[in-house]
Enzyme design. Structure first.
Site, short mmCIF file in Angstrom:
data_model
loop_
_atom_site.label_atom_id
_atom_site.label_comp_id
_atom_site.label_asym_id
_atom_site.label_seq_id
_atom_site.Cartn_x
_atom_site.Cartn_y
_atom_site.Cartn_z
N HIS A 1 0.47 4.32 -2.96
CA HIS A 1 0.38 5.58 -2.50
C HIS A 1 1.49 6.51 -2.91
CE1 HIS A 1 -3.43 5.20 0.55
NE2 HIS A 1 -3.41 4.30 -0.18
N ASN B 1 -3.30 9.03 4.09
CA ASN B 1 -2.25 8.29 4.97
C ASN B 1 -2.30 8.39 6.31
OD1 ASN B 1 -1.06 7.60 2.21
ND2 ASN B 1 0.07 9.48 2.15
N HIS C 1 -6.23 -6.02 -2.45
CA HIS C 1 -7.14 -5.97 -1.26
C HIS C 1 -7.28 -7.39 -0.67
CE1 HIS C 1 -8.64 -1.35 -1.49
NE2 HIS C 1 -7.43 -1.58 -1.34
N GLY D 1 4.43 10.44 -8.92
CA GLY D 1 5.40 9.40 -9.27
C GLY D 1 6.00 8.59 -8.36
N ARG E 1 0.97 -1.15 0.08
CA ARG E 1 0.13 0.08 0.16
C ARG E 1 0.88 1.51 -0.04
NH1 ARG E 1 -2.84 3.06 4.23
NH2 ARG E 1 -4.80 3.93 3.36
N GLU F 1 3.79 14.05 3.20
CA GLU F 1 2.31 13.33 2.73
C GLU F 1 2.01 12.60 3.74
OE1 GLU F 1 3.61 11.60 -0.78
OE2 GLU F 1 3.94 13.42 -1.90
#
Length: 319
Positions: free
Chosen positions: A67, A95, A194, A73, A63, A89
């Site tokens: 993200h 997040n 998932h 990028g 994950r 971030e």
């Protein structure tokens, strides 16, 4: 003469297509073949220890990579800590209180720096760790093109707007993935990640209390651990059958309306992806192949190469 003409045509196409064309040409499966020969072994051994300690970390690292790549990028910008003068971030809505596994990347980076100082980027370490975590949980492997460099910047605003939310509609998902150069098949295959991992109550509460395209017994089971108010951080497996095994049960769940997130069930809800979801639910080999191909494609989203960016010595801070 033919070779010269071909090179000129390629150069012209790269100008037309933009930086991604140039970047992809710089990535190589064997980029560290002479400069850090033990890189893959170091990453593999560290991930074995991490997943052995907590199986969920395989999903968490995967994950993190997703993200990272969706925000300007695959440049390790997600790994940068906030400071008094820098906003990263990590505290963006997708997040905050949910992205995890940073300490695993720290551990790998420290070991890599000890073996090959100032050579391997955090972006490449994250890409390799994401693959290894997937493999350790029974998923497919793929060749990881390497040669990315690390960003000196981050964008909390882009993280807030460019990472798909768990409440997204199918049209929104298709649009957001398309903006990153990923088509509908890529999106549906990558959503199969998932099949491993956990989600917080706050991300699926509205689905289990208000959505109508949900199996009633499944909704009742999930409500037991996710009250209508409170308990936002309570966890539930994204795949109720095998949350720590990378398989195609995720798609089988969607076919019987047991997708945990609203955005999950959108893939099988009378729309354009129904046929592919049904195909993946019965053909695990097809899913694995498409997932691996889509991971390579996602890993090629606008990497920094050449002299752009830097090779961080500490993944949490700009040099």
């Amino acid at each position: 003469m033919v070779s010269l003409s071909r090179n000129l045509i390629l150069a012209f196409l790269c100008v037309l297509l933009g930086f991604v064309c140039f970047s992809n040409a710089q990535l190589s499966d064997n980029f560290y073949g002479t400069s850090c020969r033990n890189l893959q072994t170091i990453v593999r051994n560290a991930m074995i220890q991490a997943v052995r300690r907590e199986a969920r970390l395989g999903a968490s690292i995967l994950r993190l990579f997703f993200h990272d790549c969706f925000v300007n990028g695959c440049d390790a910008s997600i790994l940068l800590d906030d400071t008094s003068t820098f906003t990263g971030e990590k505290n963006a809505n997708p997040n905050r209180n949910s992205a995890r596994g940073y300490e695993v990347i720290d551990t790998i980076k420290a070991q890599v720096e000890s073996a090959c100082p100032n050579v391997v980027s955090c972006a490449d370490i994250l890409a390799l760790a994401a693959r290894q975590g997937t493999v350790l949980l029974g998923g497919p492997s793929w060749a990881v093109p390497l040669g990315r460099r690390d960003a000196r910047t981050a964008s909390q605003s882009a993280a807030n707007t460019q990472i798909p939310a768990p409440f997204s509609s199918l049209s929104t998902l298709l649009s957001m993935f398309s903006a990153k150069g990923l088509n509908a098949r890529d999106m549906t295959a990558l959503s199969g990640s998932h099949t491993i991992g956990q989600a917080r109550c706050t991300t699926f509460r509205n689905r289990i209390y208000n959505d109508t395209n949900i199996d009633t017994q499944f909704a009742a089971t999930r409500r037991a651990g996710c009250p209508a108010s409170g308990g936002d951080a309570n966890l539930a497996p994204l795949d109720i059958q095998t949350p720590n095994r990378f398989d195609n049960d995720y798609y089988q769940n969607l076919v019987v309306q047991r997708g945990l997130l609203h955005s999950d069930q959108e893939l099988f809800n009378g729309g354009s992806q129904d046929a592919l979801v049904r195909s993946y639910s019965t053909n695990v080999a097809s899913f694995r192949s498409d997932f691996a191909a889509a991971m390579v494609k996602m890993g090629n989203i606008s990497p920094l190469t050449g002299t752009n960016g830097e090779i961080r010595t500490n993944c949490r801070a700009i040099n």
